[in-house]
Design a protein around this motif. Structure first.
Motif, PDB file in Angstrom:
ATOM      1  N   GLY A  17       0.936  -1.344   0.035  1.00  0.00           N
ATOM      2  CA  GLY A  17      -0.050   0.077   0.038  1.00  0.00           C
ATOM      3  C   GLY A  17       0.837   1.235   0.016  1.00  0.00           C
ATOM      4  N   ALA A  18       1.947   1.234   0.823  1.00  0.00           N
ATOM      5  CA  ALA A  18       2.821   2.432   0.994  1.00  0.00           C
ATOM      6  C   ALA A  18       3.445   2.472  -0.441  1.00  0.00           C
ATOM      7  CB  ALA A  18       3.828   2.282   1.933  1.00  0.00           C
ATOM      8  N   ALA A  19       3.812   1.370  -1.171  1.00  0.00           N
ATOM      9  CA  ALA A  19       4.403   1.545  -2.335  1.00  0.00           C
ATOM     10  C   ALA A  19       3.506   1.815  -3.449  1.00  0.00           C
ATOM     11  CB  ALA A  19       5.079   0.054  -2.694  1.00  0.00           C
ATOM     12  N   ARG A  20       2.282   1.645  -3.361  1.00  0.00           N
ATOM     13  CA  ARG A  20       1.226   2.175  -4.065  1.00  0.00           C
ATOM     14  C   ARG A  20       1.220   3.696  -4.182  1.00  0.00           C
ATOM     15  NH1 ARG A  20      -1.543  -2.819  -2.785  1.00  0.00           N
ATOM     16  NH2 ARG A  20      -1.802  -4.157  -4.649  1.00  0.00           N
ATOM     17  N   LEU A  21       1.220   4.110  -3.091  1.00  0.00           N
ATOM     18  CA  LEU A  21       1.200   5.761  -2.660  1.00  0.00           C
ATOM     19  C   LEU A  21       2.279   6.434  -3.305  1.00  0.00           C
ATOM     20  CD1 LEU A  21      -0.296   8.093  -1.493  1.00  0.00           C
ATOM     21  CD2 LEU A  21       0.741   7.444   0.761  1.00  0.00           C
ATOM     22  N   ALA A  22       3.518   5.936  -3.057  1.00  0.00           N
ATOM     23  CA  ALA A  22       4.725   6.326  -3.437  1.00  0.00           C
ATOM     24  C   ALA A  22       4.735   6.491  -4.973  1.00  0.00           C
ATOM     25  CB  ALA A  22       5.835   5.773  -2.945  1.00  0.00           C
ATOM     26  N   ALA A  23       4.100   5.228  -5.454  1.00  0.00           N
ATOM     27  CA  ALA A  23       4.088   5.148  -7.275  1.00  0.00           C
ATOM     28  C   ALA A  23       3.114   6.413  -7.434  1.00  0.00           C
ATOM     29  CB  ALA A  23       3.690   3.845  -7.480  1.00  0.00           C
ATOM     30  N   VAL A  24       2.026   6.538  -6.976  1.00  0.00           N
ATOM     31  CA  VAL A  24       1.271   7.722  -7.480  1.00  0.00           C
ATOM     32  C   VAL A  24       1.582   8.919  -7.318  1.00  0.00           C
ATOM     33  CG1 VAL A  24      -0.829   8.685  -6.899  1.00  0.00           C
ATOM     34  CG2 VAL A  24      -0.919   6.246  -7.040  1.00  0.00           C
ATOM     35  N   GLN A  25       2.522   9.293  -6.100  1.00  0.00           N
ATOM     36  CA  GLN A  25       3.143  10.592  -6.056  1.00  0.00           C
ATOM     37  C   GLN A  25       4.256  10.657  -7.202  1.00  0.00           C
ATOM     38  OE1 GLN A  25       4.100   9.646  -1.953  1.00  0.00           O
ATOM     39  NE2 GLN A  25       2.818  11.382  -1.344  1.00  0.00           N
ATOM     40  N   ALA A  61       8.114   1.046   2.494  1.00  0.00           N
ATOM     41  CA  ALA A  61       7.306   0.229   1.053  1.00  0.00           C
ATOM     42  C   ALA A  61       8.215  -0.675   0.366  1.00  0.00           C
ATOM     43  CB  ALA A  61       7.331   1.576   0.140  1.00  0.00           C
ATOM     44  N   ASP A  62       7.514  -1.516  -0.161  1.00  0.00           N
ATOM     45  CA  ASP A  62       8.323  -2.501  -0.883  1.00  0.00           C
ATOM     46  C   ASP A  62       8.478  -1.977  -2.248  1.00  0.00           C
ATOM     47  OD1 ASP A  62       8.459  -4.399  -2.729  1.00  0.00           O
ATOM     48  OD2 ASP A  62       6.845  -5.790  -1.917  1.00  0.00           O
TER      49      ASP A  62
END
Length: 160
Positions: A17-25, A61-62
């Motif tokens: 989930g943290a990786a998804r958020l960072a990817a969106v950013q 994040a992953d």
């Protein structure tokens, strides 16, 4: 015997989930600033994922999940954008959407296509939650509707 909340083990941070958020950013940053994929991935991995930045702590994040989403969206954008466009209402063009919403939809659509091991409800819920982190009005509903339509189109299913 019932357990009180203090007896429960601490829940691990959802690293995907943290990786998804960072990817969106990162995708947003690339869209707005024209930053290249290698540069933005290197910056996030070195200075943001799990780090303190200006007093804010980024969640652990992953990193491989993060890299997969960012590089996959960049690689497949010509395939992703028409799919997203076809899932929007007739009078809306992808270019009319907010850059953050575009980044969320691209990342979610990428996962829908490439990560068949991740169930549709997980993908939709994760990206709707990301939308809620940035918006309080209609954008989370739009993300939900568009990703549901894409799931039906590419996987033949919708979120239950």
């Amino acid at each position: 015997m019932t357990k009180t909340p203090s007896d429960q083990p601490l829940k691990q941070v959802n690293q995907r989930g943290a990786a998804r958020l960072a990817a969106v950013q990162a995708l947003y940053q690339m869209d707005i600033g024209g930053t290249g994929v290698l540069e933005v991935v290197a910056e996030y991995e070195a200075h943001r994922l799990g780090q303190d930045v200006d007093g804010d702590t980024y969640l652990k994040a992953d990193a491989s999940w993060f890299r997969s989403i960012v590089s996959g969206v960049v690689r497949d954008q010509r395939k992703l954008d028409p799919l997203i466009g076809s899932a929007l209402q007739d009078d809306w063009a992808l270019s009319r959407l907010d850059s953050t919403v575009r980044a969320i939809l691209r990342a979610g659509t990428f996962e829908m296509l490439e990560r068949k091991d991740v169930p549709v409800p997980v993908i939709v819920t994760e990206y709707v939650e990301i939308a809620k982190a940035f918006f309080s009005e209609d954008e989370p509903k739009l993300v939900n509707a568009v990703l549901d339509r894409i799931a039906k189109q590419v996987r033949g299913e919708t979120r239950k």
